[in-house]
Design a protein around this motif. Structure first.
Motif, mmCIF file in Angstrom:
data_model
loop_
_atom_site.group_PDB
_atom_site.id
_atom_site.type_symbol
_atom_site.label_atom_id
_atom_site.label_comp_id
_atom_site.label_asym_id
_atom_site.label_seq_id
_atom_site.Cartn_x
_atom_site.Cartn_y
_atom_site.Cartn_z
ATOM 1 N N GLU A 1 -8.566 13.289 2.842
ATOM 2 C CA GLU A 1 -8.070 14.522 2.232
ATOM 3 C C GLU A 1 -7.254 15.343 3.210
ATOM 4 O OE1 GLU A 1 -11.531 16.572 0.728
ATOM 5 O OE2 GLU A 1 -12.001 14.767 -0.436
ATOM 6 N N GLU A 2 -7.769 15.488 4.439
ATOM 7 C CA GLU A 2 -7.123 16.401 5.385
ATOM 8 C C GLU A 2 -5.837 15.838 5.969
ATOM 9 O OE1 GLU A 2 -9.894 17.816 8.310
ATOM 10 O OE2 GLU A 2 -11.301 18.457 6.753
ATOM 11 N N LEU A 3 -5.808 14.522 6.180
ATOM 12 C CA LEU A 3 -4.633 13.934 6.845
ATOM 13 C C LEU A 3 -3.763 13.126 5.898
ATOM 14 C CD1 LEU A 3 -6.267 12.361 10.039
ATOM 15 C CD2 LEU A 3 -5.379 14.653 9.774
ATOM 16 N N ALA A 4 -4.195 12.984 4.652
ATOM 17 C CA ALA A 4 -3.508 12.092 3.710
ATOM 18 C C ALA A 4 -3.329 10.713 4.350
ATOM 19 C CB ALA A 4 -2.165 12.668 3.280
ATOM 20 N N LEU A 5 -4.373 10.291 5.072
ATOM 21 C CA LEU A 5 -4.322 9.037 5.822
ATOM 22 C C LEU A 5 -4.365 7.827 4.886
ATOM 23 C CD1 LEU A 5 -4.435 8.184 8.848
ATOM 24 C CD2 LEU A 5 -6.913 8.055 8.587
ATOM 25 N N THR A 6 -3.542 6.855 5.179
ATOM 26 C CA THR A 6 -3.533 5.611 4.407
ATOM 27 C C THR A 6 -4.490 4.631 5.087
ATOM 28 O OG1 THR A 6 -1.195 6.077 4.033
ATOM 29 C CG2 THR A 6 -1.963 3.889 3.392
ATOM 30 N N MET A 7 -5.314 3.968 4.290
ATOM 31 C CA MET A 7 -6.318 3.081 4.906
ATOM 32 C C MET A 7 -6.351 1.719 4.232
ATOM 33 S SD MET A 7 -9.682 5.456 5.400
ATOM 34 C CE MET A 7 -9.511 7.170 4.987
ATOM 35 N N LEU A 8 -6.605 0.716 5.067
ATOM 36 C CA LEU A 8 -6.883 -0.631 4.581
ATOM 37 C C LEU A 8 -8.238 -1.029 5.164
ATOM 38 C CD1 LEU A 8 -6.115 -3.299 3.199
ATOM 39 C CD2 LEU A 8 -4.817 -3.912 5.234
ATOM 40 N N ILE A 9 -9.198 -1.260 4.270
ATOM 41 C CA ILE A 9 -10.585 -1.454 4.707
ATOM 42 C C ILE A 9 -11.105 -2.819 4.279
ATOM 43 C CG2 ILE A 9 -12.934 -0.560 4.518
ATOM 44 C CD1 ILE A 9 -11.980 2.114 4.041
ATOM 45 N N VAL A 10 -11.764 -3.491 5.212
ATOM 46 C CA VAL A 10 -12.539 -4.689 4.879
ATOM 47 C C VAL A 10 -13.989 -4.242 4.807
ATOM 48 C CG1 VAL A 10 -13.396 -6.876 5.788
ATOM 49 C CG2 VAL A 10 -10.971 -6.311 5.968
ATOM 50 N N GLU A 11 -14.658 -4.561 3.717
ATOM 51 C CA GLU A 11 -16.020 -4.046 3.561
ATOM 52 C C GLU A 11 -16.869 -5.040 2.777
ATOM 53 O OE1 GLU A 11 -17.690 -1.110 4.806
ATOM 54 O OE2 GLU A 11 -19.205 -2.389 3.910
ATOM 55 N N GLN A 12 -18.043 -5.337 3.340
ATOM 56 C CA GLN A 12 -18.973 -6.255 2.668
ATOM 57 C C GLN A 12 -19.670 -5.588 1.497
ATOM 58 O OE1 GLN A 12 -19.740 -9.390 2.967
ATOM 59 N NE2 GLN A 12 -18.717 -9.962 4.858
ATOM 60 N N THR B 1 -6.955 1.059 0.311
ATOM 61 C CA THR B 1 -7.031 -0.287 -0.264
ATOM 62 C C THR B 1 -8.194 -1.006 0.382
ATOM 63 O OG1 THR B 1 -4.666 -0.358 -0.637
ATOM 64 C CG2 THR B 1 -5.770 -2.478 -0.499
ATOM 65 N N VAL B 2 -8.974 -1.713 -0.428
ATOM 66 C CA VAL B 2 -10.085 -2.481 0.131
ATOM 67 C C VAL B 2 -9.830 -3.970 -0.081
ATOM 68 C CG1 VAL B 2 -11.510 -2.316 -1.971
ATOM 69 C CG2 VAL B 2 -12.590 -2.746 0.206
ATOM 70 N N LEU B 3 -10.178 -4.743 0.943
ATOM 71 C CA LEU B 3 -10.113 -6.203 0.845
ATOM 72 C C LEU B 3 -11.527 -6.721 0.710
ATOM 73 C CD1 LEU B 3 -7.738 -7.403 3.731
ATOM 74 C CD2 LEU B 3 -7.257 -7.424 1.277
ATOM 75 N N LEU B 4 -11.772 -7.479 -0.355
ATOM 76 C CA LEU B 4 -13.094 -8.072 -0.558
ATOM 77 C C LEU B 4 -12.964 -9.585 -0.541
ATOM 78 C CD1 LEU B 4 -14.366 -5.890 -3.561
ATOM 79 C CD2 LEU B 4 -14.909 -5.580 -1.149
ATOM 80 N N GLY B 5 -14.106 -10.264 -0.415
ATOM 81 C CA GLY B 5 -14.102 -11.728 -0.441
ATOM 82 C C GLY B 5 -15.275 -12.260 0.347
ATOM 83 N N ALA B 6 -15.593 -13.514 0.119
ATOM 84 C CA ALA B 6 -16.745 -14.131 0.775
ATOM 85 C C ALA B 6 -16.511 -14.249 2.284
ATOM 86 C CB ALA B 6 -16.978 -15.520 0.178
ATOM 87 N N ILE C 1 0.862 -1.194 0.000
ATOM 88 C CA ILE C 1 0.000 0.000 0.000
ATOM 89 C C ILE C 1 0.895 1.240 0.000
ATOM 90 C CG2 ILE C 1 -1.863 1.221 1.177
ATOM 91 C CD1 ILE C 1 -2.614 -1.309 2.618
ATOM 92 N N ASP C 2 0.672 2.112 -0.974
ATOM 93 C CA ASP C 2 1.442 3.357 -1.029
ATOM 94 C C ASP C 2 0.875 4.372 -0.041
ATOM 95 O OD1 ASP C 2 3.182 2.466 -2.958
ATOM 96 O OD2 ASP C 2 1.956 3.188 -4.624
ATOM 97 N N PRO C 3 1.713 5.317 0.401
ATOM 98 C CA PRO C 3 1.216 6.338 1.331
ATOM 99 C C PRO C 3 0.037 7.093 0.723
ATOM 100 C CG PRO C 3 3.605 6.516 1.058
ATOM 101 C CD PRO C 3 3.139 5.477 0.087
ATOM 102 N N GLY C 4 -0.977 7.318 1.545
ATOM 103 C CA GLY C 4 -2.135 8.096 1.110
ATOM 104 C C GLY C 4 -3.181 7.291 0.356
#
Ligand code: ATP
Length: 237
Positions: free
Chosen positions: A184-195, A33-38, A27-30
């Motif tokens: 936008e404000e923090l240039a936060l890097t995120m990794l999200i699991v989402e249904q 990324t989303v993780l999908l799957g059953a 994952i690059d800074p800023g």
């Protein structure tokens, strides 16, 4: 640009059970990324492995340091914050107490207060309820509190496990609008699991699809949304 996080050959699980089998991505800074799957594919386990909450083998390199052998507290101290599924706020404690607890690794009192005010501005509903017990908040408010509490450690990488779980569509929309502002404000890097694959692919830059503990497809979220075959095979819509 060096990636902020690189996972390589990650195998992880519980007891005698291996759930992840050699997954790799970075994952690059800023970036988001989303993780999908059953169900049961290993999405939650991936986040837990990064945080040191499972056994793991392979490399988890964060900002140039391999954290694969580090304990949870050290990983948090390095700048990774985790909002687990079910949120994990302290229900008998007030909103403000929960936020203060999120700063447990810090001792800069004045700037802790500044941060609390900052998250009240981003999440005005929390400001209105600052003295209320976390357990009495609505699902959406609890999710906002869990995110704000995670931000109190000033992370550079935020791991979010199913933030929209159990929330009404309008509340989910509001929550993702807040996450967009944060990004936008923090240039936060995120990794999200989402249904909610549709929502997640709209929000994210990159996407990885897990199937039985293995990465089966990776790519730009926009490309995944546009690819009928990928959508039918992996996203179920
Ligand atoms: P879901 O969307 O249902 O949360 P997931 O992709 O996040 O699915 P995980 O929660 O990572 O999947 O679970 C992957 C596998 O690991 C499942 O087979 C699950 O039963 C198993 N598992 C999860 N937690 C534990 C645990 N604490 N002990 C043993 N096995 C576990």
């Amino acid at each position: 640009m060096n990636p902020l996080l690189t996972i390589d050959g990650l195998t992880a699980g519980y007891g005698a059970l291996a759930v992840l089998h050699g997954i790799a991505f970075s994952i690059d800074p800023g970036q988001t990324t989303v993780l999908l799957g059953a169900n049961g594919a290993g999405k939650t386990t991936t986040l837990r492995a990064i945080c040191g909450m499972t056994w793991r083998r392979g490399r988890i390199v964060f900002d140039g340091r391999d954290l694969a052998a580090s304990r949870t507290e050290k990983i948090a101290g390095a700048g990774i914050a985790h909002v687990p599924q079910g949120r994990g706020t302290f229900s008998d404690f007030s909103v403000e107490e929960n936020l203060a607890l999120g700063a447990y690794l810090r001792n800069d009192k004045a700037s802790i207060q500044e941060d609390i005010q900052r998250w009240y501005e981003l999440f005005p509903r929390l400001a209105e309820r600052r003295s209320q017990a976390a357990g009495s908040l609505s699902g959406g408010e609890q999710q906002m509190l869990a995110i704000a509490r995670a931000l109190m450690s000033r992370p550079r990488l935020l791991l979010l496990d199913e933030p929209s779980l159990g929330l009404a569509p309008l509340v989910t929309k509001e929550l993702f609008a807040c996450l967009s502002r944060l990004r936008e404000e923090l240039a936060l890097t995120m990794l999200i699991v989402e249904q909610n694959a549709n929502l997640a692919l709209e929000f994210a830059d990159q996407c990885h699809v897990l199937e039985r503990g293995r990465l089966v497809t990776s790519g730009r979220a926009a490309d995944m949304r546009a690819n009928d075959e990928v959508r039918r095979a992996y996203l179920g819509y």
